[in-house]
Design a protein around this motif. Structure first.
Motif, mmCIF file in Angstrom:
data_model
loop_
_atom_site.group_PDB
_atom_site.id
_atom_site.type_symbol
_atom_site.label_atom_id
_atom_site.label_comp_id
_atom_site.label_asym_id
_atom_site.label_seq_id
_atom_site.Cartn_x
_atom_site.Cartn_y
_atom_site.Cartn_z
ATOM 1 N N GLN A 1 0.823 -1.209 0.000
ATOM 2 C CA GLN A 1 0.000 0.000 0.000
ATOM 3 C C GLN A 1 0.855 1.256 0.000
ATOM 4 O O GLN A 1 1.780 1.393 0.801
ATOM 5 C CB GLN A 1 -0.926 0.019 1.209
ATOM 6 N N GLY A 2 0.476 2.166 -0.875
ATOM 7 C CA GLY A 2 1.097 3.483 -0.887
ATOM 8 C C GLY A 2 0.048 4.538 -0.591
ATOM 9 O O GLY A 2 -1.020 4.536 -1.197
ATOM 10 N N VAL A 3 0.354 5.409 0.359
ATOM 11 C CA VAL A 3 -0.566 6.484 0.740
ATOM 12 C C VAL A 3 0.160 7.807 0.570
ATOM 13 O O VAL A 3 1.229 8.014 1.147
ATOM 14 C CB VAL A 3 -1.055 6.322 2.185
ATOM 15 N N VAL A 4 -0.443 8.692 -0.211
ATOM 16 C CA VAL A 4 0.142 10.009 -0.470
ATOM 17 C C VAL A 4 -0.752 11.065 0.154
ATOM 18 O O VAL A 4 -1.948 11.127 -0.166
ATOM 19 C CB VAL A 4 0.300 10.256 -1.970
ATOM 20 N N TYR A 5 -0.193 11.902 1.025
ATOM 21 C CA TYR A 5 -0.989 12.937 1.684
ATOM 22 C C TYR A 5 -0.518 14.313 1.223
ATOM 23 O O TYR A 5 0.642 14.515 0.896
ATOM 24 C CB TYR A 5 -0.912 12.800 3.201
ATOM 25 N N SER A 6 -1.471 15.235 1.229
ATOM 26 C CA SER A 6 -1.144 16.595 0.761
ATOM 27 C C SER A 6 -0.838 17.526 1.935
ATOM 28 O O SER A 6 -1.053 17.157 3.087
ATOM 29 C CB SER A 6 -2.305 17.158 -0.051
#
Length: 121
Positions: A116-121
């Motif tokens: 899983q890859g999670v990208v947050y702003s």
């Protein structure tokens, strides 16, 4: 049957990078068509989208329009591993990423369990 184990996912800020790895039991890579797929949150298995592909014979690559210029797929036959370098990530890249091998002659498909890859702003 090919064994596939993904790794390298994680939490990253937008604009950052991740490098995914897919360790494989495969040895003769010319037999396979290989790819990275992703399943965004809330999507079903059937909605997995192809992100990048590479042909074991010839090494030709292909990318989804949404990742062209940002993602790079490569195969290291010495390490029996497939990689996906992901740069300039955006929150829209958040997904579970899967490695997929298709045996060219038989069209048998094997999947890894995903990372899983999670990208947050």
């Amino acid at each position: 049957q090919v064994q596939l184990v993904e790794s390298g996912g994680g939490l990253v800020q937008a604009g950052g990078s991740l490098r995914l790895s897919c360790a494989t039991s495969a040895r003769t890579f010319s037999n396979y068509e290989m790819g990275w797929y992703r399943q965004p949150p809330g999507k079903d298995r059937e909605e997995r989208e192809l992100v990048a592909s590479i042909m074991g014979r010839g090494g030709g690559t292909g990318y989804a329009d949404s990742v062209k210029g940002r993602f790079t797929v490569n195969l290291d036959t010495a390490k029996n591993a497939l990689y996906l370098q992901m740069n300039n990530l955006t929150p829209e890249d958040t997904a579970i990423y899967y490695c997929r091998f298709e045996t060219a002659k038989t069209q048998v498909v094997d999947w890894g369990r995903g990372t899983q890859g999670v990208v947050y702003s």
